[in-house]
Design an enzyme around this catalytic site. Structure first.
Site, PDB file in Angstrom:
ATOM      1  N   ASP A 161      33.593 -23.279 -16.998  1.00  0.00           N
ATOM      2  CA  ASP A 161      33.266 -22.069 -17.355  1.00  0.00           C
ATOM      3  C   ASP A 161      33.952 -21.412 -18.933  1.00  0.00           C
ATOM      4  O   ASP A 161      33.820 -20.315 -19.008  1.00  0.00           O
ATOM      5  CB  ASP A 161      34.377 -21.137 -16.439  1.00  0.00           C
ATOM      6  CG  ASP A 161      35.803 -21.370 -16.677  1.00  0.00           C
ATOM      7  OD1 ASP A 161      36.056 -22.446 -17.394  1.00  0.00           O
ATOM      8  OD2 ASP A 161      36.703 -20.753 -16.063  1.00  0.00           O
ATOM      9  N   GLU A 162      33.707 -22.549 -19.754  1.00  0.00           N
ATOM     10  CA  GLU A 162      33.919 -22.563 -21.048  1.00  0.00           C
ATOM     11  C   GLU A 162      33.388 -23.215 -21.945  1.00  0.00           C
ATOM     12  O   GLU A 162      33.120 -24.305 -21.703  1.00  0.00           O
ATOM     13  CB  GLU A 162      35.598 -22.552 -21.252  1.00  0.00           C
ATOM     14  CG  GLU A 162      36.305 -21.684 -22.314  1.00  0.00           C
ATOM     15  CD  GLU A 162      37.708 -21.931 -22.272  1.00  0.00           C
ATOM     16  OE1 GLU A 162      38.212 -21.849 -23.452  1.00  0.00           O
ATOM     17  OE2 GLU A 162      38.147 -22.555 -21.182  1.00  0.00           O
ATOM     18  N   ASP A 188      33.361 -17.449 -22.337  1.00  0.00           N
ATOM     19  CA  ASP A 188      34.373 -17.696 -21.162  1.00  0.00           C
ATOM     20  C   ASP A 188      33.909 -16.875 -20.162  1.00  0.00           C
ATOM     21  O   ASP A 188      33.845 -15.449 -20.186  1.00  0.00           O
ATOM     22  CB  ASP A 188      35.914 -17.326 -21.715  1.00  0.00           C
ATOM     23  CG  ASP A 188      36.872 -17.851 -20.700  1.00  0.00           C
ATOM     24  OD1 ASP A 188      36.340 -18.263 -19.653  1.00  0.00           O
ATOM     25  OD2 ASP A 188      37.922 -18.282 -21.103  1.00  0.00           O
TER      26      ASP A 188
END
Lengths: 373, 347
Positions: free
Chosen positions: B100-101, B6
């Site tokens: 973003d993950e 993350d």
């Protein structure tokens, strides 16, 4: 069987036949050619079950009959014989050849195991000038698909007859070749007839039938699913592709709104040079037309930049369009004319390429789809 | 072995990366309308109570020094792709959850090896891109994600195999996947507040509370989660592999097989108009251990010869020393679309 013939005649016949033979066939007899002597002629036949080629040449037959011998081996042997006469003596298991002071024995397979000729019952028949037909084949089949994954239909070439109009069409979905001529004797009361012929069979026809004057094309068999191309000494029978050919008429634009006329060999040379630079980018070249000039550009991070300028005769608006240079060069190589005309509608629409002056009796055109940048 | 990555306060971190004057200051990424909400708050803004989804006016009330920057999605996508490229190299599957993950599956023989892979990826994201990512490493997706959240910001946490239940036990039940406010209320009514308590519920009680779904929930609470990393690799890598009928040790046979697999991969890349820079092979040995080797080429390629040459290079590097192979695979990753596409006549 037993006959005497010219080494040159038999070498040519077996050589042509051996090109049909599938080198990887698992059926032994299909690696062989069948030689049959009847009256005063000798027939050589080869087949891969899709395409069958038969070549006839003269000889002195002392004993009618048949023999089958391995095609590649026999062809190689015959090709190395000196000009002159040879005698062949065949049994179901052996073929013995005497020529001058050489004497060879080849293992043979029983001729009655050889696949029989496809039906000889003729249906629709028409004739075409052999040289013209070869031109048509050469002008079209290169545009057919070579990818088995895309199906047999696109790997084939369409032969279409309507009255006295004979049309050949090949396309791989990115480019399309269309070639048309007029038959000296129209085919009457048959409507429009369409055959999808495996392109490699047409390549064989071009190779083997071009020397004759006319080629007779006939549908064979009760279902009409075979097509025979017959000339003086050679006939080719091919199993037709079963399927629906794409409606090519629909995808060829009826009208274009701009065009250039350009020197064919100068364009080819420019494209070839530019393609070297474009190599790793799907051979992409850009063609810009403005101010009666055609500019070819290509660039790549690894190789550099290409820029070529040609004088052209331009009509209509300016345009920039991208093509796969390889496709375009291949098409241009098949247009037998000093000047070509390229027609456009826009950067994402099909472009047409044709000779700027049509040669007599033939209409030839190509459609090429551009690259989206 | 799975890692959950993350990127820390991604939007805000990108703003601070691109504008050094913002570093160290409380910022909120948000549109600038009266009704806008905070998309991401930098870690500097969080002590003031600024949170994602908070109305912007409230955020400004909470933190008077708050700098509001507009979102720049093109830039986010660009940096996200760069991070995913790092995830792609040296993993066997990547499942992106958002920009973003991502879940990243490693092909490691030992757990500590996977932790090392995750550590290196974090390091590369820091040095090559200039962002920080938190990561959690575990045998299961959910545990990896929970560990990742525990490590935030800029942390790396791992939960070795066998310790999952113990790791989860003290955590509040709300941390479990699938436990929303409603489920949490029902659990609270039964005085179940930690994951450990949920894990210990009897069959009867769990069935009565939640029906069959309850069992699955309890399995999760016990650290049992067999969900796979669903690689969204249709577009991220193209691979082809084969399991031999008999174990193969002959180098000639292995080379021929690599050639065939490469041809398959090259053809599929061409069909999808893709090219890649990462070429790798996968080998499962007769003892079922798996090794992977990979190499990169400078220009994205779909060219058969290039792929074969790279695959053979990887095979040499695998040091088989004559040991037999059960499975062989070829993969091309770090894909880019062809810069051009050939239009078709028939649409």
């Amino acid at each position: 069987m037993k006959f005497t013939c010219s080494t040159k005649d038999i070498a040519a016949a077996v050589g042509a036949a051996s090109k049909i033979v599938n080198a990887h066939s698992t059926v032994p007899i299909l690696s062989n050619v069948l030689l049959t002597s009847t009256d005063d002629a000798i027939r050589v036949r080869a087949t891969d079950l899709e395409v069958t080629l038969e070549h006839v040449f003269p000889g002195e037959v002392s004993e009618p009959g048949s023999v089958t011998v391995p095609a590649r081996l026999f062809s190689g042997y015959l090709g190395n014989l000196p000009p002159g006469l040879m005698e062949l003596n065949g049994t179901p298991t052996r073929a013995t050849v005497k020529c001058e002071r050489s004497n060879y024995d080849f293992h043979a397979l029983p001729p009655d195991e050889y696949p029989p000729l496809p039906s000889t019952q003729k249906g629709t028949t028409f004739a075409i000038d052999a040289k013209r037909f070869r031109e048509g084949i050469n002008a079209t089949i290169f545009a057919a698909s070579g990818e088995e994954a895309r199906g047999a239909v696109l790997m084939g070439t369409l032969l279409e007859v309507a009255g006295d109009q004979f049309t050949m069409v090949a396309t791989d979905g990115y480019r399309l070749a269309k070639w048309q001529t007029t038959l000296s004797r129209p085919l009457e009361d048959e409507g429009t007839i369409k055959y999808i012929v495996p392109s490699r069979a047409l390549a064989e026809a071009a190779r083997n039938l071009g020397g004759a004057e006319t080629v007779e094309i006939s549908a064979l068999g009760p279902a009409g699913n075979q097509l025979a191309f017959a000339a003086q000494h050679t006939s080719i029978v091919v199993r037709l592709v079963d399927g629906q050919y794409p409606n090519y008429g629909q995808v060829i634009p009826a009208q274009f709104d701009r065009s250039v006329t350009v020197n064919t060999s100068a364009l080819i040379a420019g494209l070839r040079r530019a393609e070297l630079v474009a190599g790793d980018r799907a051979s992409m070249v850009k063609i810009s037309v403005a101010n009666q000039q055609l500019i070819i550009t290509a660039n790549s991070d690894t190789t550099g930049n290409a820029y070529e300028e040609l004088e052209v005769e331009q009509t209509g608006d300016d345009l920039t369009i991208a093509f796969n240079a390889r496709y375009l060069v291949e098409i241009l190589n098949h247009v037998d004319a000093p000047q070509i005309k390229m027609e456009f509608l826009g950067p994402l629409s099909p472009a047409a390429i044709r000779p700027s002056d049509e040669s007599e009796g033939v209409r030839q055109m190509y459609v090429l789809m551009p690259l989206r940048q | 072995m799975i890692a959950h990555f993350d990127l820390d306060a991604f939007y805000a971190a990108v703003a601070q990366l691109d504008d050094p004057s913002l570093r160290g200051r409380p910022i909120a990424v948000s549109g600038d309308h009266r009704r806008s909400v905070v998309l991401t708050a930098s870690y500097e803004a969080r002590p003031f109570g600024v949170r994602s989804a908070m109305p912007l006016y409230k955020a400004r009330q909470a933190c008077s020094e708050l700098v509001v920057v507009p979102p720049t999605f093109t830039r986010y996508r660009e940096l996200s792709r760069a991070c995913f490229a790092i995830f792609e190299s040296g993993s066997i599957a990547v499942e992106g959850l958002s920009l973003d993950e991502a879940f990243v599956e490693f092909d490691a023989e030992e757990f500590k090896e996977a932790v090392e892979y995750a550590r290196r990826m974090r390091e590369r994201i820091r040095t090559e891109i200039g962002l920080t990512a938190s990561a959690g490493v575990a045998m299961q997706k959910m545990v990896a994600k929970i560990a990742c959240d525990d490590g935030k910001p800029d942390g790396l946490k791992w939960v070795p195999p066998g310790t999952e239940a113990a790791y989860l036990a003290p955590l509040p039940v709300g941390r479990l996947w699938g436990v929303g406010p409603k489920t949490q209320q029902r659990l609270a009514a039964e005085r179940i507040e930690t994951i450990g308590q949920l894990a210990e519920l009897s069959d009867e009680r769990i069935l009565r509370l939640f029906g069959r779904w309850g069992r699955e929930l309890r399995e999760l609470a016990r650290g049992h989660d067999d969900r796979k990393v669903e690689s969204d690799r249709e577009t991220r890598s193209v691979s082809s592999e084969t399991t031999f009928e008999y174990d193969v040790a002959d180098p000639g046979d292995l080379r021929r097989t690599l050639h065939e697999l490469s041809a398959d991969v090259a053809q599929r890349l061409a069909a999808q108009q893709l090219r890649g820079t990462m070429i790798g092979i996968k080998i499962k040995r007769e003892d079922f251990t798996t090794v992977g080797r990979q190499t990169t080429v400078a220009e994205p390629t779909a060219d058969l010869e290039t792929i074969v040459a790279a695959a053979l290079l990887c095979l040499d590097r695998a040091d088989l020393e004559g040991r037999a192979v059960r499975l062989l695979g070829v993969r091309v990753a770090s894909l880019v679309e062809y810069p051009t596409s050939q239009l078709s006549i028939f649409g």
